[in-house]
Design a protein around this motif. Structure first.
Motif, PDB file in Angstrom:
ATOM      1  N   GLY A   1       0.792  -1.216   0.000  1.00  0.00           N
ATOM      2  CA  GLY A   1       0.000   0.000   0.000  1.00  0.00           C
ATOM      3  C   GLY A   1       0.826   1.268   0.000  1.00  0.00           C
ATOM      4  O   GLY A   1       0.448   2.266  -0.621  1.00  0.00           O
ATOM      5  N   ARG A   2       1.974   1.248   0.685  1.00  0.00           N
ATOM      6  CA  ARG A   2       2.817   2.452   0.740  1.00  0.00           C
ATOM      7  C   ARG A   2       3.365   2.788  -0.643  1.00  0.00           C
ATOM      8  O   ARG A   2       3.475   3.954  -1.013  1.00  0.00           O
ATOM      9  CB  ARG A   2       3.958   2.242   1.737  1.00  0.00           C
ATOM     10  N   ARG A   3       3.687   1.768  -1.413  1.00  0.00           N
ATOM     11  CA  ARG A   3       4.178   2.005  -2.780  1.00  0.00           C
ATOM     12  C   ARG A   3       3.050   2.545  -3.662  1.00  0.00           C
ATOM     13  O   ARG A   3       3.270   3.437  -4.484  1.00  0.00           O
ATOM     14  CB  ARG A   3       4.737   0.710  -3.362  1.00  0.00           C
ATOM     15  N   VAL A   4       1.867   2.019  -3.484  1.00  0.00           N
ATOM     16  CA  VAL A   4       0.708   2.493  -4.247  1.00  0.00           C
ATOM     17  C   VAL A   4       0.435   3.960  -3.943  1.00  0.00           C
ATOM     18  O   VAL A   4       0.170   4.762  -4.847  1.00  0.00           O
ATOM     19  CB  VAL A   4      -0.540   1.637  -3.934  1.00  0.00           C
ATOM     20  N   HIS A   5       0.497   4.330  -2.662  1.00  0.00           N
ATOM     21  CA  HIS A   5       0.271   5.726  -2.271  1.00  0.00           C
ATOM     22  C   HIS A   5       1.350   6.636  -2.858  1.00  0.00           C
ATOM     23  O   HIS A   5       1.053   7.744  -3.310  1.00  0.00           O
ATOM     24  CB  HIS A   5       0.266   5.848  -0.744  1.00  0.00           C
ATOM     25  N   SER A   6       2.602   6.160  -2.865  1.00  0.00           N
ATOM     26  CA  SER A   6       3.686   6.958  -3.426  1.00  0.00           C
ATOM     27  C   SER A   6       3.458   7.200  -4.918  1.00  0.00           C
ATOM     28  O   SER A   6       3.628   8.323  -5.413  1.00  0.00           O
ATOM     29  CB  SER A   6       5.021   6.249  -3.203  1.00  0.00           C
ATOM     30  N   LEU A   7       3.055   6.175  -5.636  1.00  0.00           N
ATOM     31  CA  LEU A   7       2.774   6.318  -7.064  1.00  0.00           C
ATOM     32  C   LEU A   7       1.629   7.300  -7.301  1.00  0.00           C
ATOM     33  O   LEU A   7       1.685   8.130  -8.214  1.00  0.00           O
ATOM     34  CB  LEU A   7       2.419   4.955  -7.674  1.00  0.00           C
ATOM     35  N   SER A   8       0.609   7.215  -6.460  1.00  0.00           N
ATOM     36  CA  SER A   8      -0.536   8.123  -6.581  1.00  0.00           C
ATOM     37  C   SER A   8      -0.115   9.571  -6.363  1.00  0.00           C
ATOM     38  O   SER A   8      -0.519  10.482  -7.110  1.00  0.00           O
ATOM     39  CB  SER A   8      -1.624   7.732  -5.583  1.00  0.00           C
ATOM     40  N   HIS A   9       0.708   9.797  -5.343  1.00  0.00           N
ATOM     41  CA  HIS A   9       1.189  11.157  -5.055  1.00  0.00           C
ATOM     42  C   HIS A   9       2.050  11.680  -6.200  1.00  0.00           C
ATOM     43  O   HIS A   9       1.953  12.855  -6.572  1.00  0.00           O
ATOM     44  CB  HIS A   9       1.979  11.164  -3.752  1.00  0.00           C
TER      45      HIS A   9
END
Length: 243
Positions: free
Chosen positions: A147-155
């Motif tokens: 999830g942290r990687r997904v959030h980083s990509l989204s940001h």
């Protein structure tokens, strides 16, 4: 057309990182970079020295760390003449705002906050007006999982959209603190496609944009505008001359 010269302007070495300055330089050269900036954190024990050798540049930099937006401008002033590359460690809305509103700041790193990407339309416009580049940290895509990687990509997608809309300069960085954390420029460009960056944009983020930051900083206070520069010890007494 000449081959592009690649730069990573946000790299850390000992005592801020695990590898020495010499190890970071050797690895960066091996991977195909033409230069790096050693931007140890301002709260580390010491700042590295810059150098230039056989076509490879090592720029002296700093990544400012502050929790007080009202004091950030003073800290920027303290370091501006000591370093070539001046970055600010963001992640707080007030710090992000203070960084992009200060034309003496070269780069804003880690703008993301718990609430989102850390930028909005107002801050993006300020970054554009003041030529403050936003850095995309490739290490977060390599090291984070789930999830942290997904959030980083989204940001990153949000930041990229704002940068495009307001013509904000942006960079790609390994943000590496040890030599084996560095990735080659072509690998970084490939990673950037994961959040929608086009190849031409990624190429610019690793070559033209950092090169322009270096040129702008080295022109220093003598630069007035294109074609006009203050000359030192001008016997005529003129303060500027059309070049």
């Amino acid at each position: 057309m000449a081959d592009p010269v690649f730069y990573d302007l946000c790299v850390h070495c000992a005592p801020d990182g695990k590898s020495t300055q010499e190890e970071m330089v050797a690895m960066a050269r091996h991977l195909g970079f033409g230069g790096i900036a050693l931007t140890n954190h301002s709260n580390s024990d010491s700042l590295p020295k810059g150098s230039s050798d056989k076509g490879f540049e090592v720029l002296r930099g700093v990544e400012l760390v502050s929790s007080n937006p009202s004091k950030l401008h003073g800290i920027v002033g303290k370091y501006r003449k000591k370093v070539e590359i001046l970055a600010v460690h963001g992640g707080d809305e007030g710090i992000n705002r203070a960084a992009v509103e200060n034309p003496n700041v070269d780069i804003l790193l880690h703008p993301g906050t718990p609430k989102g990407c850390g930028l909005n339309h107002v801050l993006a416009k300020s970054a554009s007006d003041n030529n403050v580049a936003i850095a995309f940290d490739m290490a977060s895509l390599i090291m984070l999982r789930g999830g942290r990687r997904v959030h980083s990509l989204s940001h990153f997608r949000e930041i990229l959209a704002l940068a495009r809309k307001y013509d904000v300069p942006f960079l790609l960085t390994n943000n590496a603190s040890f030599s084996y954390g560095l990735r080659a420029p072509r690998e970084m460009m490939a990673l950037a496609t994961l959040f929608g960056m086009e190849r031409g944009e990624a190429l610019m983020a690793l070559s033209e944009t950092p090169a322009e930051i270096i040129r702008r900083v080295r022109r220093g206070n003598n630069f007035i505008c294109e074609g006009v520069e203050i000359l030192e010890d001008d016997p005529s007494g003129m303060k500027g001359e059309d070049k």
